[in-house]
Design an enzyme around this catalytic site. Structure first.
Site, PDB file in Angstrom:
ATOM      1  N   GLN A 113       0.845  -1.197   0.000  1.00 32.39           N
ATOM      2  CA  GLN A 113       0.000   0.000   0.000  1.00 32.39           C
ATOM      3  C   GLN A 113       0.881   1.248   0.000  1.00 32.39           C
ATOM      4  OE1 GLN A 113      -2.226   1.578   3.430  1.00 32.39           O
ATOM      5  NE2 GLN A 113      -4.087   1.437   2.195  1.00 32.39           N
ATOM      6  N   HIS A 200      -3.277   4.314  -1.716  1.00 30.93           N
ATOM      7  CA  HIS A 200      -4.088   4.713  -0.554  1.00 30.93           C
ATOM      8  C   HIS A 200      -4.658   6.096  -0.849  1.00 30.93           C
ATOM      9  CE1 HIS A 200      -5.576   5.370   3.352  1.00 30.93           C
ATOM     10  NE2 HIS A 200      -4.573   4.919   4.089  1.00 30.93           N
ATOM     11  N   HIS A 203      -9.097   8.024   3.746  1.00 32.78           N
ATOM     12  CA  HIS A 203      -8.780   8.378   5.137  1.00 32.78           C
ATOM     13  C   HIS A 203      -8.114   9.738   5.329  1.00 32.78           C
ATOM     14  CE1 HIS A 203      -8.684   3.708   5.824  1.00 32.78           C
ATOM     15  NE2 HIS A 203      -9.850   4.154   5.406  1.00 32.78           N
ATOM     16  N   TYR A 205      -5.878  11.508   3.609  1.00 26.25           N
ATOM     17  CA  TYR A 205      -4.491  11.778   3.226  1.00 26.25           C
ATOM     18  C   TYR A 205      -4.442  12.552   1.894  1.00 26.25           C
ATOM     19  CZ  TYR A 205      -3.515   8.638   7.093  1.00 26.25           C
ATOM     20  OH  TYR A 205      -3.464   8.062   8.339  1.00 26.25           O
ATOM     21  N   GLY A 338     -15.277  -2.877   9.971  1.00 23.56           N
ATOM     22  CA  GLY A 338     -16.369  -3.294  10.836  1.00 23.56           C
ATOM     23  C   GLY A 338     -17.037  -4.596  10.446  1.00 23.56           C
TER      24      GLY A 338
HETATM   25  C1  LIG Z   1      -3.795  -0.548  13.855  1.00 23.26           C
HETATM   26  C2  LIG Z   1      -4.464  -0.090  12.597  1.00 23.26           C
HETATM   27  C3  LIG Z   1      -3.730   0.528  11.604  1.00 23.26           C
HETATM   28  C4  LIG Z   1      -4.322   0.895  10.394  1.00 23.26           C
HETATM   29  N1  LIG Z   1      -3.545   1.415   9.398  1.00 23.26           N
HETATM   30  C5  LIG Z   1      -4.055   1.574   8.160  1.00 23.26           C
HETATM   31  C6  LIG Z   1      -3.212   1.860   7.055  1.00 23.26           C
HETATM   32  O1  LIG Z   1      -1.984   1.954   7.171  1.00 23.26           O
HETATM   33  N2  LIG Z   1      -3.795   2.007   5.838  1.00 23.26           N
HETATM   34  C7  LIG Z   1      -5.140   1.890   5.656  1.00 23.26           C
HETATM   35  O2  LIG Z   1      -5.619   2.046   4.543  1.00 23.26           O
HETATM   36  N3  LIG Z   1      -5.961   1.587   6.695  1.00 23.26           N
HETATM   37  C8  LIG Z   1      -5.446   1.399   7.917  1.00 23.26           C
HETATM   38  N4  LIG Z   1      -6.264   0.998   8.951  1.00 23.26           N
HETATM   39  C9  LIG Z   1      -7.689   0.711   8.686  1.00 23.26           C
HETATM   40  C10 LIG Z   1      -7.881  -0.779   8.373  1.00 23.26           C
HETATM   41  O3  LIG Z   1      -7.385  -1.083   7.086  1.00 23.26           O
HETATM   42  C11 LIG Z   1      -9.377  -1.182   8.445  1.00 23.26           C
HETATM   43  O4  LIG Z   1     -10.115  -0.416   7.531  1.00 23.26           O
HETATM   44  C12 LIG Z   1      -9.926  -0.945   9.828  1.00 23.26           C
HETATM   45  O5  LIG Z   1      -9.162  -1.651  10.784  1.00 23.26           O
HETATM   46  C13 LIG Z   1     -11.363  -1.355   9.954  1.00 23.26           C
HETATM   47  O6  LIG Z   1     -11.491  -2.722   9.702  1.00 23.26           O
HETATM   48  P1  LIG Z   1     -11.738  -3.753  10.926  1.00 23.26           P
HETATM   49  O7  LIG Z   1     -13.076  -3.374  11.507  1.00 23.26           O
HETATM   50  O8  LIG Z   1     -11.751  -5.094  10.239  1.00 23.26           O
HETATM   51  O9  LIG Z   1     -10.628  -3.589  11.890  1.00 23.26           O
HETATM   52  C14 LIG Z   1      -5.700   0.669  10.187  1.00 23.26           C
HETATM   53  C15 LIG Z   1      -6.443   0.075  11.209  1.00 23.26           C
HETATM   54  C16 LIG Z   1      -5.849  -0.318  12.393  1.00 23.26           C
HETATM   55  C17 LIG Z   1      -6.672  -1.013  13.445  1.00 23.26           C
END
Ligand SMILES: Cc1cc2nc3c(=O)[nH]c(=O)nc-3n(C[C@H](O)[C@H](O)[C@H](O)COP(=O)(O)O)c2cc1C
Length: 427
Positions: A113, A200, A203, A205, A338
């Protein structure tokens, strides 16, 4: 078989997969402090999560010093140290090559990514030994000189805890250099052996700072009309596809929409807002059909600050919101944000998404695909060790056969349940 819909093979672009359980990109802030390269621990972390024909997406990997933030927002990083990795030097490329080799040895597939954080990065990176004394452009840059306002991570807002340095608006004659930085990073990712790269563009950026009119106040061909605000997205995608070839580039977007009751966006990252998010993301998603992508990943606008314990996490009970984009996008669609085992299975079974990326549950269950296949209990993630240096909470989560050890486990069926009586949340 439990969760059977997740275990049908699929080919995403040029990447053949045996199942649909994807590791979502997750920043872990554990890169080598001096080289900003992944370490032996990083290789172990991804190897643990690799499975035959399973897709892993790396944490955000930064394309240049200008793109790289220092995550002082997290207390554990301030206390224990930790940096995010890059992919702009040969040393970083070689270190990523070692990670990729470990994943491929298990039959896994891995995508890098690529991230430029724009105004989320801080000028202090200038003092880093890798950057000091070079003529590398420095952060923060953005579409316009609009700074992030301070706020705490609460509800569906995700933000920095202090006000940020005012970014420099990228002049139009620097945009080719910015695109060349993306291209350079992609060329290193290709040489490292990655199966593809993901842009990416989510979010809050840099790409979103161009897309959203709450940040972008430009009057040139990268500002103003929707078509202009999405131009950087399409320019960068075109360059990446050219570099990687067809079927080897994914894109991540995080569509949001205005809550009809409050008039505010359901999900806001780093203060990035748009007056008409539905029109914006419709244009972006439709425009991506023009490219031979590996996939489009969409973040469901329900994940907020990700700071709750699993039992208290409302995101697991909120409905999906991005269904409308399924009808607009012609290629493989990946959902993230989620999902529980049962809602992921339902989303694939009813065609809402083709693949589901799991974040937190994959972080704490290195063998998540196997646990989903068996319906086994899941290890509960520990929020305190998400970010910051150290093996703890990184490579010490157990596989099924190792038993739970010091960790708590939870039956899959209870995820998304509520301590307050299993009420579904529908707002
Ligand atoms: C510790 C952590 C770091 C994350 N870092 C990134 C990232 O570097 N790039 C990104 O696109 N999303 C990042 N996310 C978002 C995750 O890709 C994902 O969308 C988010 O955890 C929600 O999914 P989940 O409910 O399965 O945890 C991060 C999430 C967590 C928990």
């Amino acid at each position: 078989m439990i969760n059977a819909a997740l275990f049908h093979p699929i080919t995403t672009g040029r990447i053949a997969l045996q199942h649909r359980v994807v590791l979502a990109p997750m920043t872990r802030i554990r890169a080598d402090e001096l080289t900003l390269a992944p370490t032996e621990q990083t290789a172990t972390y991804y190897e643990q999560r690799a499975s035959a024909g399973g897709l892993l997406i790396t944490e955000a990997v930064h394309i240049s010093p200008e793109a790289t933030p220092i995550w002082t927002i997290y207390q554990r990083v301030t206390e224990k140290g930790g940096q995010v990795p890059g992919i702009w030097t040969e040393t970083q490329m070689e270190a990523w090559r070692a990670v990729v080799a470990r994943v491929h040895a298990k039959g896994g597939r891995i995508i890098c990514q690529l991230l430029h954080t724009g105004r989320v990065a801080q000028p202090e990176i200038a003092q880093h030994p890798l950057v000091k004394g070079t003529d590398a452009p420095l952060p923060p840059v953005s579409s316009s000189a609009t700074a992030i306002e301070a706020s705490n991570e609460t509800g569906n807002q995700y933000n920095w805890d202090k006000g940020a340095t005012l970014p420099r608006a990228l002049p139009i004659d620097e945009i080719p250099r910015l695109i060349a930085d993306y291209r350079h990073a992609a060329s290193l990712a290709r040489r490292a052996g990655f199966d593809g790269v993901e842009l990416h563009a989510a979010h809050g950026y840099l790409i979103e700072q161009f897309m959203n009119d709450g940040v972008n106040q430009r009057s040139d061909r990268y500002g103003g009309r929707l078509e202009n605000r999405c131009r950087l997205l399409f320019d960068v995608v075109a360059a990446l596809v050219d570099e990687m070839g067809p079927g080897r580039v994914g894109v991540r977007l995080s569509p949001t929409h205005l809550d009809p009751e409050t008039g505010h966006s359901r999900q806001v990252y780093f203060g990035v807002r748009d007056g008409d998010p539905l029109a914006l993301y419709t244009h972006a998603v439709e425009g991506l059909n023009a490219f031979p992508l590996a996939y489009l990943m969409l973040t469901e606008p329900r994940v907020g600050g990700l700071s709750q314990s699993p039992e208290a996490e409302d995101a697991y009970r909120h409905p999906m919101r991005n269904r409308g984009y399924r009808d607009l996008y012609d290629g493989v669609l990946v959902g993230a944000g989620g999902f529980t085992p049962s809602t992921a299975t339902a989303a694939v079974a009813d065609g809402s998404y083709d693949l589901i990326a799991f974040g937190r549950w994959f972080l704490s269950n290195p063998d998540l695909p196997e646990r989903l296949r068996q319906g086994a209990d899941l290890t509960v993630y520990e929020r305190e060790t998400f970010y910051g240096a150290g093996a703890e909470g990184y490579i010490d989560y157990p596989n099924l056969e190792q038993g739970p050890g010091r960790f708590t486990t939870m039956p899959q069926s209870l995820i998304g349940g509520s301590l307050r009586g299993n009420r579904p949340v529908t707002t």
